[in-house]
Scaffold this active site. Structure first.
Site, PDB file in Angstrom:
ATOM      1  N   GLY A 206       0.807  -1.207   0.000  1.00 17.96           N
ATOM      2  CA  GLY A 206       0.000   0.000   0.000  1.00 17.96           C
ATOM      3  C   GLY A 206       0.842   1.260   0.000  1.00 17.96           C
ATOM      4  CB  ILE A 208       1.691   3.976   4.627  1.00 15.57           C
ATOM      5  CG1 ILE A 208       0.655   5.093   4.799  1.00 15.57           C
ATOM      6  CG2 ILE A 208       2.724   4.040   5.749  1.00 15.57           C
ATOM      7  CD1 ILE A 208      -0.110   5.040   6.103  1.00 15.57           C
ATOM      8  CD  GLU A 227       2.655 -10.492   6.681  1.00 16.30           C
ATOM      9  OE1 GLU A 227       2.758 -11.069   7.764  1.00 16.30           O
ATOM     10  OE2 GLU A 227       1.793  -9.647   6.432  1.00 16.30           O
ATOM     11  N   GLY A 325      -0.251 -10.484   9.418  1.00 17.95           N
ATOM     12  CA  GLY A 325       0.905 -10.697  10.280  1.00 17.95           C
ATOM     13  C   GLY A 325       1.116  -9.581  11.277  1.00 17.95           C
TER      14      GLY A 325
END
Length: 428
Positions: A206, A208, A227, A325
């Protein structure tokens, strides 16, 4: 054999694991959907896949039902409408469901490389839970695609473990992220200010996350233990910023369970010994994460309330994504020597109409990360450190990083809730 013939092995009542993310085996899924009139109550289990997830449409009710362990946008509406199911679970614990028999698997659909001279195929972009699914399932169907990158680590399966092969040659499904915005960049600069040289990073997908990676060009000797690995790591690895030389475990290796990105990333990971792909039960194990010194976990949220509770998987009662996660890495980073667990989010949603720093979470919203687990909360307006803080201190710190347009009403609520005393309220 052909995909149509291969999928004849799926029977009514079967539970089918579908390899997710860029490993989504679309030709196998299409062939399974074509059999819908012949099948009843086939359960399709997976995390975020790419593509249409046509099997969740109303016309397939009674034939297929999806069980989501992490929801993508292609299945979200079906879950909200009740045509599909959502299972809240930490990614690190999914594989134990297969191994224990709590969630037994009949069939695996996956996408792999052609076999090497010794008969081993690679899971390519997506090891995640699929390696364990193969070991536990009764029947394994592999799309053998010569455009899948051959990745290194615990990615190899011998052909003797595969029941059926379907040969293809097609571009992998890609995830193109939206360009990050100025707000994302402002959040990212605040996050980057917390990241020391020699840190090991976990990032998500995404705006950010991509913006944070964009802001790290002046850092040195960063590592990766995550992950999911996005496109943004390529520039930093090529520039030598991410080299893993100061990692305390897997030195020199970028450790990941899967990638989500574009062809550029697929080409970069192909036979690249700087990467080590492992199952999610390993990458997300908080005890493994904690062994990385200076572990920086960067995770997002939909809402944070004034006590520090984090909602990341639902909009009120409507499931939106999943636990993922987040807590695996937040807890792992909290126990790392010099670790920095971060929740990063824009201060508002809906084009500035709603504050993401909320008096209370929306009715029915799930708590993914408890207030006792939260350390740093970061918005474009600053950094709030909450660990070990009282409710009064938390409310004051979170109001300070909320959008100024909402600070007064947040303050009023905090006073009514007795988090703050009116004389201590200083926000305009």
């Amino acid at each position: 054999m052909s995909a149509v013939r291969a999928l004849k092995s799926v029977r009514s009542g079967d539970r089918v694991w579908i390899q997710p993310s860029c490993g989504t085996p679309k030709p196998l899924i299409d062939a399974l959907i074509a059999r819908a009139p012949e099948l009843i109550d086939v359960e399709l289990v997976h995390m975020k896949t790419l593509g249409d997830a046509e099997y969740t449409r109303p016309e397939y009710e009674g034939h297929f039902r999806h069980r989501g362990l992490f929801l993508g946008e292609n299945v979200r509406d079906a879950v909200v409408a009740g045509r599909a199911d959502y299972t809240p679970i930490f990614l690190s614990e999914i594989e134990s469901l297969f191994e224990s028999g709590e969630l037994p698997l009949d069939v695996v659909l996956m996408q792999v490389t052609p076999p090497d001279a010794h008969g081993f195929v690679s899971l390519g972009t997506t090891v995640d839970c699929t390696m364990t699914a193969v070991r536990c399932a009764k029947h394994v169907i592999a799309e053998v695609n010569d455009q899948v990158p051959r990745t290194l680590g615990d990615t190899f399966i011998h052909v003797s473990q595969i029941s059926t092969f379907v040969e293809t040659s097609r571009p992998l499904l890609e995830l193109h992220t939206e360009p990050f915005t100025e707000i994302h960049l402002r959040v990212a600069r605040n996050v980057a200010s917390l990241i020391p040289d020699g840190a090991t990073l976990q990032t998500g997908i995404g705006g950010i996350s991509e913006a944070v990676l964009h802001c790290l060009g002046d850092k040195n000797d960063l590592g990766i233990h995550t992950e999911m690995c996005p496109d943004g790591v390529v520039d930093l690895m090529e520039a030598g910023v991410i080299n893993g030389q100061r990692k305390s475990i897997h030195r020199g290796k970028a450790v990941a369970a899967f990638v989500l990105g574009t062809r550029r990333l697929f080409e970069f990971i192909h036979e690249n010994s700087a990467f080590e792909f492992r199952s999610i039960s390993y990458t997300n194990d908080p005890f493994v994460v904690a062994q990385n010194d200076r572990m920086v976990a960067i995770n997002s949220a939909l809402q944070v309330d004034l006590t520090g509770q984090v909602c990341a998987d639902s909009l009120g009662t409507k499931p939106y994504s999943g636990f993922g996660g987040q807590l695996d890495f937040i807890r792992g980073a909290a126990r790392s020597r010099g670790g920095i667990p971060i929740i990063a989010l824009p201060s508002t949603a809906m084009h500035g109409k709603v504050s993401r720093i909320a008096p209370v979470l929306d009715a029915g919203a799930g708590v993914v990360t408890s207030r006792a687990d939260v350390h740093y909360v970061v918005t474009e307006h600053g950094v709030a450190y909450l660990h070990g803080k009282s409710l009064r201190e938390r409310a004051a710190a979170l109001i300070a990083i909320a959008d100024p347009r909402f600070q007064a009403e947040l303050e009023e609520f905090a006073v009514r809730a007795h988090y703050l005393e009116r004389r201590a309220a200083v926000y305009a």
